[in-house]
Write a protein that holds these residues in place. Sequence first.
Motif: not given
Lengths: 180, 228
Positions: B38-44
């Motif tokens: 989820a954090a990776a998605l947020e940071e893209g």
Amino acid sequence: MDIPTSHRDFERLALPHLDAAYNLARWLTRNDHDAQDVVQDAYLRAYKYFDGFRGENFRAWLLSVVRRAAYDWMKRNRPTEVVPAAEFDVESVASDGDADSPDAALLRKADRKMVNEMIAALPAAFREVVVLRELHELSYKEIAEIAEVPVGTVMSRLARARALLAADARRRLGEGGHGR
Amino acid sequence: MADNEQPGGPMEDLVRRHATRHTAPPGLAARISAVLAAAALEEGRADVPNRVAALRPAARFRPLALAASFLLAIVLSSGATWYVTASHGQDRLAREVVASHVRSMLGAHLTDVASSDQHTVKPWFDGKLDLSPPVVDLAGQGFPLVGGRLDYIDQHPAAALVYRYNQHVINVFVWRGDSAAIAPKPPAALQGYNLRHWQDGDMTFWTVSDVNGAELDVFVKGIKSASR
């Protein structure tokens, strides 16, 4: 590494240390639910700051992040437990010379429950060095890195923790003639 | 590591012998994976290494690549608006599917009906959706059924069927509609997850997981042939 790390790469590196991370968090928070929250928070922090990690010992670095997350949690939830460690460090190793361990026959009566309670009763600054040293079997240098104190301080805290444990064991096992 | 450290005395022995070494409870690793995803998605940034790798060969032939891109720009200029819209659509849908997959692993809400029995899971959807999703038994091929749940994707109520492959969760989303119209060629992987999409009659299928692409293909083949 110059390329930003994907979460998959980070996971491959960090998840093998999950038991160690959880054990440290569990001993610092002293309950399962909060330990899980702390570990989750720590992994997220470690992931976010991982690109800045330039050290050699990833495990020690990760455990230092877990420790910080645990202390932040304690400050929020149990502020009275976060005693500035400096208060303990003025006491020298020498002052513990009189705190001999109870004799071996007596110690054999100790069981898992009692030993767990004894460790749990230690102030956090001592509890963490005992856990890192005896359960994680880390070197003084690694513990110093994780607890962010000099190696000498690790050694004196371990000695002091040993004395506290010995005194507690003596009290619980009914030896020592302190009239209890 | 033995740096001149004294051997343990009786108190150390006592601690080592009796103190509990706590091990991470089951589920914590999966929850952390989901939080990181989820954090990776947020940071893209989850797919950054792939992107960097993909750019490298092109960088060697930069002048040529530049010329090619000009040519491409001219050739495609008339279709550019359509292309941007379509690729935006497929990207958005793929992202939505991945986000839903990640969300399903975050909390305690992987399934609304937890059962490895297809004859329990399939009827559970009756009356909840305007379709009856195929629920198949692929345990023999290493993909046991975990359960099902209601989800909402691309403004459609959707059935989410949950399977497992070793420790990996596989979500299959099924809804009524034709997503091929907006997603002519969906990406096969996004943010570290593998994606497959197909259409069966008026049912749209998407499956997403972190199992590797070849295994996911085997899984998809299994679903397609078993639901026939």
